[in-house]
Design an enzyme around this catalytic site. Structure first.
Site, PDB file in Angstrom:
ATOM      1  N   ASP A  13      71.960  40.181  11.063  1.00  0.00           N
ATOM      2  CA  ASP A  13      72.163  41.041   9.909  1.00  0.00           C
ATOM      3  C   ASP A  13      72.062  40.144   8.672  1.00  0.00           C
ATOM      4  O   ASP A  13      72.108  38.909   8.779  1.00  0.00           O
ATOM      5  CB  ASP A  13      73.543  41.703  10.024  1.00  0.00           C
ATOM      6  CG  ASP A  13      73.929  42.435   8.760  1.00  0.00           C
ATOM      7  OD1 ASP A  13      73.157  43.308   8.311  1.00  0.00           O
ATOM      8  OD2 ASP A  13      75.008  42.128   8.208  1.00  0.00           O
ATOM      9  N   ASP A  15      73.374  41.121   4.797  1.00  0.00           N
ATOM     10  CA  ASP A  15      74.536  41.219   3.906  1.00  0.00           C
ATOM     11  C   ASP A  15      75.838  41.123   4.697  1.00  0.00           C
ATOM     12  O   ASP A  15      76.078  41.899   5.627  1.00  0.00           O
ATOM     13  CB  ASP A  15      74.519  42.559   3.155  1.00  0.00           C
ATOM     14  CG  ASP A  15      73.310  42.703   2.246  1.00  0.00           C
ATOM     15  OD1 ASP A  15      72.945  41.713   1.598  1.00  0.00           O
ATOM     16  OD2 ASP A  15      72.732  43.798   2.190  1.00  0.00           O
ATOM     17  N   ASP A 175      78.209  41.318  11.091  1.00  0.00           N
ATOM     18  CA  ASP A 175      79.584  41.274  10.584  1.00  0.00           C
ATOM     19  C   ASP A 175      80.265  42.635  10.553  1.00  0.00           C
ATOM     20  O   ASP A 175      81.444  42.716  10.208  1.00  0.00           O
ATOM     21  CB  ASP A 175      79.584  40.719   9.151  1.00  0.00           C
ATOM     22  CG  ASP A 175      78.922  41.692   8.176  1.00  0.00           C
ATOM     23  OD1 ASP A 175      79.611  42.256   7.316  1.00  0.00           O
ATOM     24  OD2 ASP A 175      77.704  41.916   8.303  1.00  0.00           O
TER      25      ASP A 175
END
Length: 232
Positions: A13, A15, A175
């Protein structure tokens, strides 16, 4: 001792995993809201709205500001956001600690590294270049490259097909629950980072295969020497 994850490819991922992008996103959203006479949300609140793509983030911001939720108005705010984010993306983003060093180690192993993000595709390449990590990725899939975004597994299926990997051969690193649910739905082993943007929830609640506090911990998790050992 926990067995290392075996990978023939790794997808990340963006961001909240590689990049702390909340300041730049927040500035662009607040400027867009201001143009329509709506209150600024601020970076702390905005960081809880990241993860499902720009359209959803803008809708969450307008809803919080008690603005008009009609599709027409939301599109106007989104257009303003795009206008401002073109200027704030690079200046309002920074790599998390040891991301660049860890990516360099992985790239040197000739492992294909991919990026799967819900961020609007036009903003991705300039941001990666500004952060000096654009050369590490074999394939980048952004929010405009698939019909449905994470947590749907479609973007991971696309990456697996293009890289010629089975789901069991690619480790996904993220995250937020969107990342973990996406990887789990696709059948990929996954790693959850405890920092980043996960709607104020612990990433462990989504039950990734591994939970890590620091990005560089990914190396021993994959059975590789730590950064400290590699630098010695």
């Amino acid at each position: 001792m926990t067995e290392p994850l075996v990978a023939r490819g790794i997808a990340f991922d963006l961001d909240g995993t590689l990049v702390d992008s909340a300041p730049g996103l927040s500035e662009a959203v607040d400027l867009a809201l201001r143009d329509f006479g709506l209150p600024a949300a601020g970076v702390e609140r905005l960081s809880t709205w990241i993860g499902n793509g720009a359209d959803v983030m803008v809708e969450r911001a307008v809803r919080w500001a008690e603005g008009d939720l009609s599709p027409e108005f939301l599109q106007k705010v989104r257009d303003k956001f795009d206008h401002y984010y073109a200027d704030t993306a690079a200046s309002g983003s920074r790599l998390y600690p040891q991301v660049k060093e860890t990516l360099a180690v992985l790239a040197a192993l000739d492992l294909p590294l991919g990026l799967v993000t819900n961020k609007p595709t036009p903003f991705i390449a300039p941001l990666l270049a500004s952060l000096g990590i654009d050369s590490y990725f074999s394939l980048v899939i952004g929010g405009d490259d698939v019909v449905v975004k994470k947590p749907h597994p479609a973007p991971v299926y696309l990456m697996l097909g293009k890289l010629g990997l089975r789901a069991s051969e690619m480790v996904f690193v993220g995250d937020s629950r969107n990342d973990i649910q996406c990887a789990q739905a696709a059948g990929c082993p996954c790693v959850g980072m405890t920092y980043g943007y996960n709607y104020g929830e612990s990433i462990a609640l989504t039950k990734p295969d591994r939970v890590l506090d620091h990005f560089a911990d990914l190396l021993p998790t994959l059975g590789l020497s730590s950064l400290k050992d590699q630098e010695a």
